[in-house]
Design an enzyme around this catalytic site. Structure first.
Site, PDB file in Angstrom:
ATOM      1  CB  CYS A   1      -4.805 139.430  53.723  1.00  0.00           C
ATOM      2  SG  CYS A   1      -3.081 139.395  53.678  1.00  0.00           S
TER       3      CYS A   1
ATOM      4  NE  ARG B   1      -2.029 136.076  53.053  1.00  0.00           N
ATOM      5  CZ  ARG B   1      -1.560 135.718  51.874  1.00  0.00           C
ATOM      6  NH1 ARG B   1      -0.664 134.791  51.767  1.00  0.00           N
ATOM      7  NH2 ARG B   1      -1.972 136.320  50.776  1.00  0.00           N
TER       8      ARG B   1
ATOM      9  CD1 TRP C   1      -3.458 144.735  55.347  1.00  0.00           C
ATOM     10  CD2 TRP C   1      -3.424 145.114  53.153  1.00  0.00           C
ATOM     11  NE1 TRP C   1      -2.485 145.657  55.094  1.00  0.00           N
ATOM     12  CE2 TRP C   1      -2.445 145.913  53.757  1.00  0.00           C
ATOM     13  CE3 TRP C   1      -3.585 145.188  51.771  1.00  0.00           C
ATOM     14  CZ2 TRP C   1      -1.624 146.772  53.027  1.00  0.00           C
ATOM     15  CZ3 TRP C   1      -2.766 146.039  51.042  1.00  0.00           C
ATOM     16  CH2 TRP C   1      -1.798 146.816  51.685  1.00  0.00           C
TER      17      TRP C   1
ATOM     18  CG  ASN D   1      -7.210 137.010  49.355  1.00  0.00           C
ATOM     19  OD1 ASN D   1      -7.927 137.603  50.148  1.00  0.00           O
ATOM     20  ND2 ASN D   1      -6.280 136.157  49.732  1.00  0.00           N
ATOM     21  N   GLY D   2      -7.582 140.061  46.246  1.00  0.00           N
ATOM     22  CA  GLY D   2      -7.207 140.711  44.988  1.00  0.00           C
ATOM     23  C   GLY D   2      -8.038 141.948  44.731  1.00  0.00           C
TER      24      GLY D   2
ATOM     25  CD  GLU E   1      16.288 144.837  54.730  1.00  0.00           C
ATOM     26  OE1 GLU E   1      15.764 145.537  53.860  1.00  0.00           O
ATOM     27  OE2 GLU E   1      15.636 144.035  55.435  1.00  0.00           O
TER      28      GLU E   1
ATOM     29  CE  LYS F   1      12.997 144.343  57.890  1.00  0.00           C
ATOM     30  NZ  LYS F   1      13.351 144.017  56.553  1.00  0.00           N
TER      31      LYS F   1
ATOM     32  CD  GLU G   1       9.491 146.280  57.184  1.00  0.00           C
ATOM     33  OE1 GLU G   1       8.675 145.530  56.675  1.00  0.00           O
ATOM     34  OE2 GLU G   1      10.704 145.986  57.284  1.00  0.00           O
TER      35      GLU G   1
ATOM     36  CG  HIS H   1      27.146 166.474  49.630  1.00  0.00           C
ATOM     37  ND1 HIS H   1      27.925 167.478  49.102  1.00  0.00           N
ATOM     38  CD2 HIS H   1      27.948 165.387  49.717  1.00  0.00           C
ATOM     39  CE1 HIS H   1      29.136 167.017  48.858  1.00  0.00           C
ATOM     40  NE2 HIS H   1      29.183 165.731  49.225  1.00  0.00           N
TER      41      HIS H   1
ATOM     42  CE  LYS I   1       6.775 137.436  54.987  1.00  0.00           C
ATOM     43  NZ  LYS I   1       8.019 138.143  55.314  1.00  0.00           N
TER      44      LYS I   1
HETATM   45  C1  F6R Z   1      10.098 144.371  54.420  1.00  0.00           C
HETATM   46  C2  F6R Z   1       9.441 143.485  53.492  1.00  0.00           C
HETATM   47  C3  F6R Z   1       8.938 144.041  52.218  1.00  0.00           C
HETATM   48  C4  F6R Z   1       9.103 143.021  51.092  1.00  0.00           C
HETATM   49  C5  F6R Z   1       8.461 143.540  49.808  1.00  0.00           C
HETATM   50  C6  F6R Z   1       8.637 142.570  48.672  1.00  0.00           C
HETATM   51  O1  F6R Z   1      10.507 143.720  55.577  1.00  0.00           O
HETATM   52  O2  F6R Z   1       9.278 142.331  53.760  1.00  0.00           O
HETATM   53  O3  F6R Z   1       9.573 145.240  51.906  1.00  0.00           O
HETATM   54  O4  F6R Z   1      10.461 142.779  50.898  1.00  0.00           O
HETATM   55  O5  F6R Z   1       7.095 143.751  50.018  1.00  0.00           O
HETATM   56  O6  F6R Z   1       8.041 141.352  48.950  1.00  0.00           O
HETATM   57  P1  F6R Z   1       8.487 140.042  48.206  1.00  0.00           P
HETATM   58  O7  F6R Z   1       9.899 139.765  48.537  1.00  0.00           O
HETATM   59  O8  F6R Z   1       7.552 139.000  48.709  1.00  0.00           O
HETATM   60  O9  F6R Z   1       8.318 140.305  46.729  1.00  0.00           O
END
Ligand code: F6R
Length: 608
Positions: free
Chosen positions: A2, A27, A74, A100-101, A480, A484, A487, A503, A603
């Protein structure tokens, strides 16, 4: 993935790269490692767990090196343990590599190399890449040339950083899809996977493009394409201040970022609002908006939820058919794409692998593309036809808060822009502009609900399941808000449009169950009040979130939080996310969760 860090110069290189890695902790990672040049040769130290574990080992060694690279991992291939942590050596121990990757063809290469007598210490694809680089690093070949040749043999996404004792004054790096940023200093230079890691040391940076190899020495940085041709890097000065990438007095980045939102809204609007009109620079010419017959919004997670807000807005306000897709589903479902459609990619990082893959599919099909992106110069920002930046500043907390608000706001501005260009008779652009102008203050006022949300969190701390409900735009925000809570507080949630409860999901309501109900949409409040009664009749406790001018829902909710009324249905719904972000934050705090780096999450998800 990461986090990646590299340093060459006169300072204590190991201290510098570990500090850089610490700045990338947001991250998410499960192990860390460092490689440096020592009098005894190339040395690698690595440990599973948090950075503190590695620091303890480093403290025993007291390395004094001028060249070092470090990584936070990660796990993607192999368990998060000491052996799988980076850096990795090649077969001869000549090069140390961090990566990374994902290397997609690593298994076939590993089998071939194993037959040839190579021995691998780890289960990772990255170690295989290190062996490939080592093999190319033959007599008379420079390190940069070896890396250039090796990456030609590797398929997939990568950002590599490599050092060797054979050429001690060099760090070489290369990328394809995984971000790498180069930092320019005086007699010292830096590498990182993300800009915040560079900010304490330099503001002069350049983004390494795909298929490039860079040679970093203490005196300079040069780059070439994968075909060997030299290329000019394009350094620029980063304007973020270091403080904006630090916690600024709050206990967690998440709370800091929630509180930054009034400013984020101001920054997002900056330069875009006139008295009568609005200006979104760099968009398509006006005639293009007349030509577009359909919008497809493609994104993941929170950004996908912003996309749902965009759909509701575009269909309601512009009567423009709009679909929203999860990026990870989009390209496998042979999407129907009208040649006149517009594909909109919403992404905070601009590096999300699934979104990038979907973007490339749209480009292959010659569909117009637009990015709504936070990170300037990121892959999505560079590959789309047009980009609108959310201008939210760096988001450090893994759970996205301010980026979501900025994404929804940019979608709103885009809606107003299209209405303005198409001179849509039913849309009052001036009224929209007025509402949006007052929005920073509205967000500030919504933040005053913090202590009420703290109380609610204390009360429902042990809830085994929390419902998030709403209708229309509130149902989008419910998704959303629920994400949160899952998460950061690890609380199971059930979210759906309120009318759907009977339903099926209503069966889960029992004495004391908490239902958080968004009620900002005046046109469905009567219906919502009936839904609330259905919940209460089964013992449910309703926490209603509504606007201050609502005379109905406060009377039927068990607990109520009132946000200011903005005079705009879309902005009202979006505003309701602010107290709900605070609710999740305090639930997580009281439940003792690792708020800024929730378990199992990263992240920036740069693997598909
Ligand atoms: C949740 C969150 C993730 C990102 C998703 C997309 O709080 O941050 O669900 O929204 O991984 O990431 P981006 O916006 O960087 O493409």
């Amino acid at each position: 993935m990461c986090g990646i860090a590299g340093y060459i110069g006169q300072r204590n290189a190991v201290e510098v790269v570990l500090d850089q890695i610490e700045r990338l902790e947001y991250r998410g990672y499960d192990s860390t490692g460092v490689a440096f040049q020592s009098p005894e040769g190339l040395k690698v130290l690595k440990r599973a767990g948090k950075l503190g574990q590695l620091r303890a080992v480093v403290a025993d060694e007291r390395p004094e090196a001028f060249v070092a690279i470090a990584h936070s991992r990660w796990a993607t291939h192999g368990a998060p343990n000491d052996l799988n942590a980076h850096p990795h050596f090649d077969q001869e121990g000549t090069v140390a590599v961090i990566h990374n990757g994902i290397i997609e063809n690593y298994l076939e290469i590993k089998e071939e190399l194993t037959r040839a007598g190579h021995v691998f210490q780890s289960e990772t694809d990255s170690e295989v890449a290190a062996h490939v680089i080592g093999l190319e690093y033959g007599e008379g070949i420079s390190l940069e040339e070896a890396v250039r040749r090796a990456v030609g043999k590797l398929e997939g996404a990568f950002g590599f950083v490599v050092i060797s004792m054979r050429e001690p004054g060099k760090i070489v790096c290369s990328r394809n899809a995984s971000p790498l940023v180069l930092g320019f200093g005086e007699g010292e230079n830096f590498i990182a996977s993300d800009i915040p890691a560079l900010l304490p040391y330099t503001r002069r940076v350049a983004i390494l493009d795909n298929d490039m190899v860079a040679l970093v020495t203490k005196d300079g940085i040069s780059a070439m394409r994968s075909d060997g041709q030299a290329v000019e890097l394009a350094p620029f000065d980063v304007e973020w201040d270091i403080a904006s990438a630090e916690k600024g007095g709050f206990e967690h980045f998440m709370l800091k970022e929630i509180h930054e939102q009034p400013d984020v809204v101001r920054q997002c609007l900056a330069g875009r609002l006139g008295q009568e009109e609005m200006t979104l620079l760099g968009l398509f010419s006006d005639h293009v908006w007349h030509d577009i017959d359909r919008v497809n919004i493609i994104a993941c997670g929170t950004a996908y939820h912003a996309g749902l807000m965009g759909k509701t807005l575009f269909e309601k306000m512009l009567r423009l058919p709009t679909d929203v897709y999860f990026s990870s589903e989009f390209r496998y479902n042979d999407p129907l794409l009208s040649p006149k459609s517009l594909a909109v990619f919403v992404s905070q990082s601009g590096e999300t692998a699934d979104s990038l893959a979907a973007l490339r599919l749209c480009k292959e099909r010659r569909i117009r593309t637009l990015g709504i992106v936070n990170v300037v110069g990121s892959s999505i920002a560079r590959e789309v036809d047009r980009v609108l930046y959310t201008q939210a500043g760096p988001e450090v907390s893994v759970a996205s808060t301010k980026a979501y608000v900025a994404q929804c706001l940019v979608l709103y501005l885009l809606g107003l822009h299209i209405a303005q260009v198409k001179e849509m008779p039913g849309v009052d652009v001036r009224k929209g502009l007025k509402a949006v102008r007052g929005y920073p203050d509205a967000v500030q006022e919504a933040l005053e609900l913090e202590s009420a949300m703290q109380e609610a969190a204390k009360k429902f701390l042990d809830a085994p399941l929390v419902f998030f409900l709403g209708r229309g735009a509130d149902a989008n925000v419910a998704l959303e808000a629920a994400l949160k809570l899952k998460e950061v507080a690890y609380v199971p949630t059930q979210e759906c449009p309120a009318g759907e409860m009977k339903h099926g999901p209503l069966a889960l309501i029992e004495e004391g169950t908490l239902a958080v109900v968004g009620a900002t949409q005046a046109n469905t409040r009567d219906k919502l009040a009936s839904n609330i009664s259905e919940l209460q009749a089964r013992g449910g406790h309703v926490l209603g979130i509504t606007t201050k001018d609502d005379g109905l829902i406060p009377g039927v909710s068990d607990t109520v939080a009132k946000i200011p009324a903005t005079g705009d249905w879309y902005l009202d719904a979006l505003l309701s996310v602010v107290p709900l972000q605070l609710f999740s934050y305090y639930m997580a705090l009281y439940r003792g969760c690792e708020i800024d780096q929730p378990r199992n999450l990263a992240k920036s998800v740069t693997v598909e």
